[in-house]
Design a protein around this motif. Structure first.
Motif, PDB file in Angstrom:
ATOM      1  N   VAL A 162     -74.734  57.952  20.936  1.00 15.38           N
ATOM      2  CA  VAL A 162     -75.264  57.453  19.673  1.00 15.38           C
ATOM      3  C   VAL A 162     -76.389  58.366  19.185  1.00 15.38           C
ATOM      4  CG1 VAL A 162     -76.889  55.912  20.852  1.00 15.38           C
ATOM      5  CG2 VAL A 162     -76.229  55.430  18.487  1.00 15.38           C
ATOM      6  N   CYS A 163     -76.460  58.572  17.886  1.00 12.89           N
ATOM      7  CA  CYS A 163     -77.542  59.356  17.298  1.00 12.89           C
ATOM      8  C   CYS A 163     -78.729  58.426  17.044  1.00 12.89           C
ATOM      9  CB  CYS A 163     -77.091  60.002  15.988  1.00 12.89           C
ATOM     10  SG  CYS A 163     -78.420  60.887  15.123  1.00 12.89           S
ATOM     11  N   LEU A 164     -79.878  58.763  17.597  1.00 12.04           N
ATOM     12  CA  LEU A 164     -81.065  57.939  17.415  1.00 12.04           C
ATOM     13  C   LEU A 164     -81.649  58.066  16.012  1.00 12.04           C
ATOM     14  CD1 LEU A 164     -82.857  58.585  20.835  1.00 12.04           C
ATOM     15  CD2 LEU A 164     -81.523  56.581  20.165  1.00 12.04           C
ATOM     16  N   GLN A 165     -81.205  59.070  15.274  1.00  9.03           N
ATOM     17  CA  GLN A 165     -81.724  59.292  13.925  1.00  9.03           C
ATOM     18  C   GLN A 165     -80.951  58.489  12.878  1.00  9.03           C
ATOM     19  OE1 GLN A 165     -84.435  61.218  13.523  1.00  9.03           O
ATOM     20  NE2 GLN A 165     -84.564  60.743  11.336  1.00  9.03           N
ATOM     21  N   CYS A 166     -79.614  58.558  12.930  1.00  8.07           N
ATOM     22  CA  CYS A 166     -78.825  57.900  11.882  1.00  8.07           C
ATOM     23  C   CYS A 166     -77.899  56.816  12.412  1.00  8.07           C
ATOM     24  CB  CYS A 166     -78.002  58.932  11.101  1.00  8.07           C
ATOM     25  SG  CYS A 166     -76.599  59.621  12.017  1.00  8.07           S
ATOM     26  N   CYS A 221     -75.720  63.831  10.791  1.00  4.90           N
ATOM     27  CA  CYS A 221     -77.013  64.211  10.209  1.00  4.90           C
ATOM     28  C   CYS A 221     -77.617  65.477  10.813  1.00  4.90           C
ATOM     29  CB  CYS A 221     -78.010  63.058  10.344  1.00  4.90           C
ATOM     30  SG  CYS A 221     -78.597  62.769  12.030  1.00  4.90           S
ATOM     31  N   GLY A 222     -77.013  65.992  11.880  1.00  4.58           N
ATOM     32  CA  GLY A 222     -77.502  67.233  12.475  1.00  4.58           C
ATOM     33  C   GLY A 222     -78.617  67.073  13.487  1.00  4.58           C
ATOM     34  N   SER A 223     -79.150  65.861  13.674  1.00  2.35           N
ATOM     35  CA  SER A 223     -80.253  65.652  14.614  1.00  2.35           C
ATOM     36  C   SER A 223     -79.798  65.887  16.052  1.00  2.35           C
ATOM     37  CB  SER A 223     -80.794  64.228  14.476  1.00  2.35           C
ATOM     38  OG  SER A 223     -81.712  63.933  15.510  1.00  2.35           O
ATOM     39  N   VAL A 224     -80.685  66.472  16.859  1.00  2.00           N
ATOM     40  CA  VAL A 224     -80.385  66.643  18.283  1.00  2.00           C
ATOM     41  C   VAL A 224     -80.843  65.420  19.089  1.00  2.00           C
ATOM     42  CG1 VAL A 224     -80.444  69.162  18.234  1.00  2.00           C
ATOM     43  CG2 VAL A 224     -82.563  67.871  18.677  1.00  2.00           C
TER      44      VAL A 224
END
Length: 314
Positions: A162-166, A221-224
Motif C-alpha cells: 500500500v502507498c502511504l501517500q495516496c 503518485c510516484g511516492s517511495v
C-alpha cells in the motif's frame, strides 16, 4: 519547560514493549493425554474459533518470533513509527525485503494449514483468525474449497503493498518485478542464508547492499512511501478486519489457539472475550502462552502432529 513528546514517540515505545514481551510459564503443564482428550471433546461439542500464529508456519520454513529458535533472538522487527517517519529505515527494509521475499514467496502450506482448512470446510470449526502474514492459510483454503469469509488475516498479507501517500494498492509480485528491473544483477550478487530470513519477509544485509539498492515509487503518485499491507508493531488492526474477526468469534462456541504465544493483545483479546463469555479455551503450542492460566486444555506439542491426531479421531 517540559519537552512535548510527539504521539509517534509514545507509539514507538509501546511497540518496543510489545516486541520485548517475554511469555513465561504461568500454569502447570498438563498431561498430554488429558489435554488431547479435552481438546477433542471441545471440537466435538461445538465450533471453536481457531487463532493461529507463527508456529503453524514453521514447518513451511518460515521462522517464528518467540520460539526457542525464534528470530527475536537475532532481529528486532521495525515498528510502524520507524517505518512511517524514518526514510532511511524504510529504504533499508525494502532492500532487505527484496532479497528475503524470494524465500517467503516459495513457501507452501504444510499439513497443519491443510487440516485446519479442511476443518473449516467441514464445519468442525467456525473459522480461523490468523496473526500470520504469509498467506499460507489462504492457499490451503483455496485448495480445500473452504469459504474465504471464514479466514481473517488479522495482521494483513505480505503479498499486498500500500502507498502511504495516496492509498493505492499493488500486488507484491508486480512491485517485485519493478524492483528487479530497477536493480539489475542485485539478487545474483547478494548471497543470503535462507535460515536468516525473518517472519516479516526481510533479511539482514550489509550496509553496502542497502546503499546500492534502488527503490521504486508508487505507480499512481510516484511516492517511495510504500509499505507491505501488514500491521506492524505499534499499528492498529484496521477496524473492518477487527469487526469481521469479532463476528466470527461471537458465533463460535469456544476458542482454540494454535502455534501462538498470544504475546500481542490483538490475538490475546479473543481469549479474554471467550473467558468473559464463559467459553472454553484450548491451546496447542510448543511453548508457554499468555492464555495458559485461562485455558482448560493445554497441549504442549508440535502443531502439525497434534492436529493430525485430533483429525484422525474426529
Amino acid at each position: 519547560m517540559t519537552p512535548v513528546r510527539h504521539p509517534s514517540q509514545d507509539g514507538h515505545q509501546a511497540a518496543l514493549r510489545s516486541i520485548a514481551r517475554v511469555v513465561g510459564e504461568t500454569a502447570p503443564l498438563q498431561d498430554p493425554e488429558t489435554a488431547s482428550r479435552g481438546l477433542l471433546r471441545m471440537l466435538e461439542a461445538g465450533r471453536p474459533l481457531v487463532i493461529t500464529g507463527a508456529g503453524v508456519s514453521t514447518d513451511s520454513g518460515i521462522p517464528d518470533y518467540r520460539g526457542p529458535n525464534g528470530t527475536l533472538h537475532r532481529h528486532r522487527p521495525m515498528t510502524y513509527q520507524e517505518f512511517r517517519h524514518d526514510p532511511a529505515a524504510r529504504h533499508r527494509y525494502w532492500a532487505r525485503s527484496f532479497v528475503g521475499w524470494r524465500h517467503m514467496d516459495e513457501a507452501a502450506p504444510n499439513a497443519a494449514h491443510h487440516v485446519l482448512a479442511d476443518w473449516v470446510r467441514r464445519g468442525v470449526v467456525a473459522g480461523i483468525v490468523t496473526q500470520n502474514v504469509d498467506g499460507l492459510h489462504a492457499q490451503a483454503f483455496a485448495a480445500a474449497g473452504a469459504a474465504p469469509s471464514r479466514l481473517i488475516a488479522l495482521h494483513g498479507d505480505l503479498a499486498r503493498v500500500v502507498c502511504l501517500q495516496c492509498g493505492a494498492m499493488e500486488d507484491r509480485t508486480s512491485l517485485d518485478a519493478r524492483l528487479a528491473a530497477a536493480n539489475p544483477g542485485y539478487l545474483e550478487a547478494v548471497t543470503v542464508d535462507p535460515d536468516a530470513v525473518n517472519p516479516d519477509g526481510d533479511v539482514t544485509l550489509d550496509q553496502r547492499w542497502v546503499d546500492a539498492f534502488t527503490m521504486v515509487g508508487c505507480r499512481v503518485c510516484g511516492s517511495v512511501q510504500l509499505k507491505p499491507d501488514v500491521v506492524y508493531f505499534g499499528e492498529n488492526v484496521p477496524s473492518a478486519r477487527r469487526d469481521a474477526a469479532r463476528a466470527l468469534a461471537e458465533e463460535a462456541d469456544s476458542v482454540l489457539a494454535v502455534g501462538t504465544s498470544l504475546a500481542v493483545m490483538s490475538g490475546f483479546r479473543f481469549v479474554l472475550d471467550a473467558e468473559r463469555a464463559g467459553k472454553e479455551v484450548g491451546v496447542i503450542t510448543l511453548g508457554p502462552t499468555r492464555a495458559d492460566p485461562k485455558a482448560q486444555w493445554r497441549w504442549r506439542t508440535r502443531v502439525a502432529e497434534a492436529l493430525a491426531r485430533l483429525d484422525a479421531r474426529l
